[in-house]
Write an enzyme that holds these catalytic residues in place. Sequence first.
Site, PDB file in Angstrom:
ATOM      1  N   ASN A  41      80.092  41.578  31.153  1.00  0.00           N
ATOM      2  CA  ASN A  41      79.178  41.598  32.294  1.00  0.00           C
ATOM      3  C   ASN A  41      79.446  42.814  33.171  1.00  0.00           C
ATOM      4  OD1 ASN A  41      81.615  40.170  32.816  1.00  0.00           O
ATOM      5  ND2 ASN A  41      80.762  39.252  34.645  1.00  0.00           N
ATOM      6  N   GLU A  43      78.484  44.174  36.881  1.00  0.00           N
ATOM      7  CA  GLU A  43      77.921  43.803  38.181  1.00  0.00           C
ATOM      8  C   GLU A  43      77.616  45.040  39.012  1.00  0.00           C
ATOM      9  OE1 GLU A  43      80.636  40.921  39.878  1.00  0.00           O
ATOM     10  OE2 GLU A  43      79.983  39.406  38.427  1.00  0.00           O
ATOM     11  N   CYS A  52      74.258  40.575  32.295  1.00  0.00           N
ATOM     12  CA  CYS A  52      75.162  39.654  31.599  1.00  0.00           C
ATOM     13  C   CYS A  52      75.746  40.301  30.338  1.00  0.00           C
ATOM     14  CB  CYS A  52      74.418  38.401  31.164  1.00  0.00           C
ATOM     15  SG  CYS A  52      73.836  37.370  32.498  1.00  0.00           S
ATOM     16  N   GLU A  54      76.045  39.125  27.377  1.00  0.00           N
ATOM     17  CA  GLU A  54      75.269  38.913  26.150  1.00  0.00           C
ATOM     18  C   GLU A  54      74.213  39.995  25.985  1.00  0.00           C
ATOM     19  OE1 GLU A  54      76.003  36.796  28.526  1.00  0.00           O
ATOM     20  OE2 GLU A  54      76.280  34.758  27.788  1.00  0.00           O
ATOM     21  N   CYS A  85      73.312  32.089  30.015  1.00  0.00           N
ATOM     22  CA  CYS A  85      72.269  31.751  30.988  1.00  0.00           C
ATOM     23  C   CYS A  85      70.904  31.729  30.297  1.00  0.00           C
ATOM     24  CB  CYS A  85      72.281  32.758  32.145  1.00  0.00           C
ATOM     25  SG  CYS A  85      71.522  34.331  31.750  1.00  0.00           S
ATOM     26  N   CYS A  88      69.507  35.098  29.074  1.00  0.00           N
ATOM     27  CA  CYS A  88      70.147  35.595  27.845  1.00  0.00           C
ATOM     28  C   CYS A  88      69.705  34.798  26.623  1.00  0.00           C
ATOM     29  CB  CYS A  88      71.667  35.575  27.991  1.00  0.00           C
ATOM     30  SG  CYS A  88      72.233  36.867  29.124  1.00  0.00           S
TER      31      CYS A  88
HETATM   32  N1  THU Z   1      77.230  36.098  33.312  1.00  0.00           N
HETATM   33  C1  THU Z   1      77.212  36.567  32.034  1.00  0.00           C
HETATM   34  O1  THU Z   1      77.766  37.640  31.752  1.00  0.00           O
HETATM   35  N2  THU Z   1      76.576  35.846  31.094  1.00  0.00           N
HETATM   36  C2  THU Z   1      75.914  34.667  31.315  1.00  0.00           C
HETATM   37  O2  THU Z   1      75.302  34.134  30.399  1.00  0.00           O
HETATM   38  C3  THU Z   1      75.929  34.076  32.650  1.00  0.00           C
HETATM   39  C4  THU Z   1      76.610  34.857  33.716  1.00  0.00           C
HETATM   40  C5  THU Z   1      77.913  36.888  34.347  1.00  0.00           C
HETATM   41  C6  THU Z   1      77.003  37.500  35.377  1.00  0.00           C
HETATM   42  C7  THU Z   1      77.933  37.670  36.550  1.00  0.00           C
HETATM   43  O3  THU Z   1      78.588  38.916  36.445  1.00  0.00           O
HETATM   44  C8  THU Z   1      78.969  36.580  36.389  1.00  0.00           C
HETATM   45  O4  THU Z   1      78.802  36.078  35.068  1.00  0.00           O
HETATM   46  C9  THU Z   1      78.823  35.441  37.364  1.00  0.00           C
HETATM   47  O5  THU Z   1      77.537  34.954  37.382  1.00  0.00           O
END
Ligand code: THU
Length: 126
Positions: A41, A43, A52, A54, A85, A88
């Site tokens: 991920n 940010e 994300c 994925e 999520c 994704c």
């Molecule tokens: N996140 C992912 O990388 N994949 C997911 O399927 C759900 C959330 C990350 C996004 C963010 O950086 C952190 O998790 C918290 O939400």
Amino acid sequence: MYEKLISESLKAKRFSHSPYSKFRVGVALLTNKGKIYYGANVECSSYSLTICAERVAAVKAITDRQKKFKAVAISSDSSEFAFPCGACRQFLSEFSDNMDVILVKSKTKYQIYKLQNLFPHKFKLK
Ligand code: THU
């Protein structure tokens, strides 16, 4: 069967840029040709721009002309299994909705689902 993919997803967490949530997600994506792409991920201070793990792995594979996926292993810092999520799930199903989704807690603790079962009735332009 997926031992290597599972351990690679755990390693991929180190590539996470998550200074805001401090929640690392690492992904190892296996193509039908046997190649592994990594994702974590990423940010952004404008929070909604976060990407994300994925989708990071998927776009790396797709722009390397690998569009058919066999499996994705997903690791996180949570003590629970971290499901992908909704965004994704839709994104991965664009390419391979029959793929395996492996939720990883550790090298020996994981669960395997079919993407179709996690995301039935995907949106389609038809
Ligand atoms: N996140 C992912 O990388 N994949 C997911 O399927 C759900 C959330 C990350 C996004 C963010 O950086 C952190 O998790 C918290 O939400």
